[in-house]
Design an enzyme around this catalytic site. Structure first.
Site, PDB file in Angstrom:
ATOM      1  N   TRP A 102       0.797  -1.325  -0.053  1.00  0.00           N
ATOM      2  CA  TRP A 102       0.072  -0.011  -0.162  1.00  0.00           C
ATOM      3  C   TRP A 102       1.033   1.233  -0.140  1.00  0.00           C
ATOM      4  CZ3 TRP A 102      -3.952  -2.084  -1.670  1.00  0.00           C
ATOM      5  CH2 TRP A 102      -4.297  -3.290  -1.367  1.00  0.00           C
ATOM      6  N   ASP A 158      -1.332   6.683   6.687  1.00  0.00           N
ATOM      7  CA  ASP A 158      -2.322   5.735   6.197  1.00  0.00           C
ATOM      8  C   ASP A 158      -2.344   4.687   7.410  1.00  0.00           C
ATOM      9  OD1 ASP A 158      -3.822   3.824   5.530  1.00  0.00           O
ATOM     10  OD2 ASP A 158      -2.730   3.392   3.615  1.00  0.00           O
ATOM     11  N   LYS A 209     -11.281  -2.618   8.527  1.00  0.00           N
ATOM     12  CA  LYS A 209     -10.507  -3.337   9.405  1.00  0.00           C
ATOM     13  C   LYS A 209     -10.975  -3.329  10.744  1.00  0.00           C
ATOM     14  CE  LYS A 209      -7.463  -3.504   5.664  1.00  0.00           C
ATOM     15  NZ  LYS A 209      -7.204  -4.507   5.034  1.00  0.00           N
TER      16      LYS A 209
END
Length: 356
Positions: free
Chosen positions: A99, A166, A190
């Site tokens: 990511w 992030d 999540k």
């Protein structure tokens, strides 16, 4: 059979969140309408988003001068929104996983990107140390937790430039000094809600310093001005997020969640480290994620990995197959996962080891 859900995302949600969301799908706030069909302009849904914003600020102790937004597009949309709004000339990025790599790729569309350090050559099995962030960078971006590789930065770096993080897969798992950051973003799927909404916490003063025109929907100021209601927001995930935030507050807040998460991770890592059949892929305890525990079988037992997944499945254990980039196994220990599930997984590991 009870299921023990270790999927990395979309992932386990609390029974509190699921039940209250299911109830609202049938009858939202006594309106006689489903939350799936109610107007986002209704006073009932406005109350939902107002409370959700307030609880994010309360649980993370967000200082004055910051806005909390609920946006669509997932965290991947933030890979371009961040540089669109903040990158004037150059940005610094830390490369610690897939990511982070994707975020770097998007940022390069808007200006120079200085990758200050990378663990790519070691298949992202550690967090780089000792790097220098250039003081002329517009911001420094890093990914706090790497779901695929099982590494995590459980601290808030000191930085002389704007700090962007992030936190998609570990937000609400530890107290965060938000005052150190200019922007934090996190996809919901999540630790918060079903996929479809992304939380953004942004320092208002950080915006408006780039010369480029920004499309309306990609300008954070648009959403700040309209209270995340410029366009129809993802109503259902926001409602579910509110339920999770309420649940977190009932449990005692983020500090209490961190204690629970640390205990779950410590127990599983201890079982892995004391095993003759299993071994962790991240060897430095300081870099190990408490959200995503990645491990494999030792070389002499490697051919038994598929058999173990089937063995675990017979006990209701789901979602432990490792990402194809790592192989082996990945047990995601998000906030909603009970210690009971960790115990069941450990017992399965011990029984399988005894069997062989």
């Amino acid at each position: 059979m009870k299921k023990h859900n270790f999927y990395a995302g979309p992932s386990i949600l609390s029974e509190y969140t699921i039940k209250n969301t299911a109830d609202a799908i049938l009858n939202f706030a006594g309106t006689g309408l489903s939350v799936l069909e109610v107007s986002h302009r209704s006073k009932e849904f406005q109350a939902v988003i107002d409370e959700a914003m307030a609880l994010v600020k309360e649980l993370l102790d967000v200082p004055e001068g910051y806005s909390v937004l609920f946006l669509g597009g997932g965290a991947s949309m933030q890979f371009c929104m961040v540089p669109f709004n903040l990158l004037a000339k150059k940005a610094a990025y830390l490369e610690t996983g897939t990511w982070a790599t994707n975020a770097i790729k998007e940022a390069r569309l808007f200006g120079d990107v200085d990758v200050v350090a990378s663990s790519k050559d070691a298949n992202f099995t550690f967090i780089p140390k000792g790097y220098t962030v250039p003081e002329d960078a517009d911001y420094f971006h890093f990914t706090t937790n790497n779901t695929i590789y099982g590494t995590e930065m459980r601290y808030d770096p000191d930085c002389k430039v704007r700090l962007v993080a992030d936190m998609s897969s570990d937000i609400f798992s530890r107290p965060v000094d938000v005052s150190k950051y200019d922007l934090i973003y996190a996809g919901a799927q999540k630790n918060l809600a079903p996929a479809g909404v992304t939380i953004v916490i942004v320092r208002d003063e950080a915006l408006g310093h780039v010369d480029r025109p920004i499309p309306t929907m990609l300008d954070y100021r648009t959403h700040i001005k309209k209270g995340s209601m410029f366009n129809t927001p993802p109503v259902l995930p926001i409602f579910s997020a509110l339920q999770t935030l309420r649940y977190y507050k009932q449990l005692g807040g983020v500090a209490e969640l961190e204690k629970m998460d640390l205990a779950k991770a410590a127990k599983l890592y201890d079982a892995i480290d004391s095993s003759r059949m299993f071994e962790g892929t991240v060897t430095d305890p300081a870099d190990r994620s408490i959200m995503n525990v990645c491990f494999v079988m030792t070389p002499e037992y490697r051919e038994l990995e598929k058999e173990f997944i089937d063995f675990a499945g017979e006990r209701g254990i789901v979602g432990i197959k490792g990402h194809r980039s790592v192989g082996g196994f990945r047990a995601s220990l998000y906030n909603a996962l009970p210690m009971e599930s960790v115990n069941v997984l450990i017992e399965a590991m011990k029984d399988f080891e005894r069997k062989h």
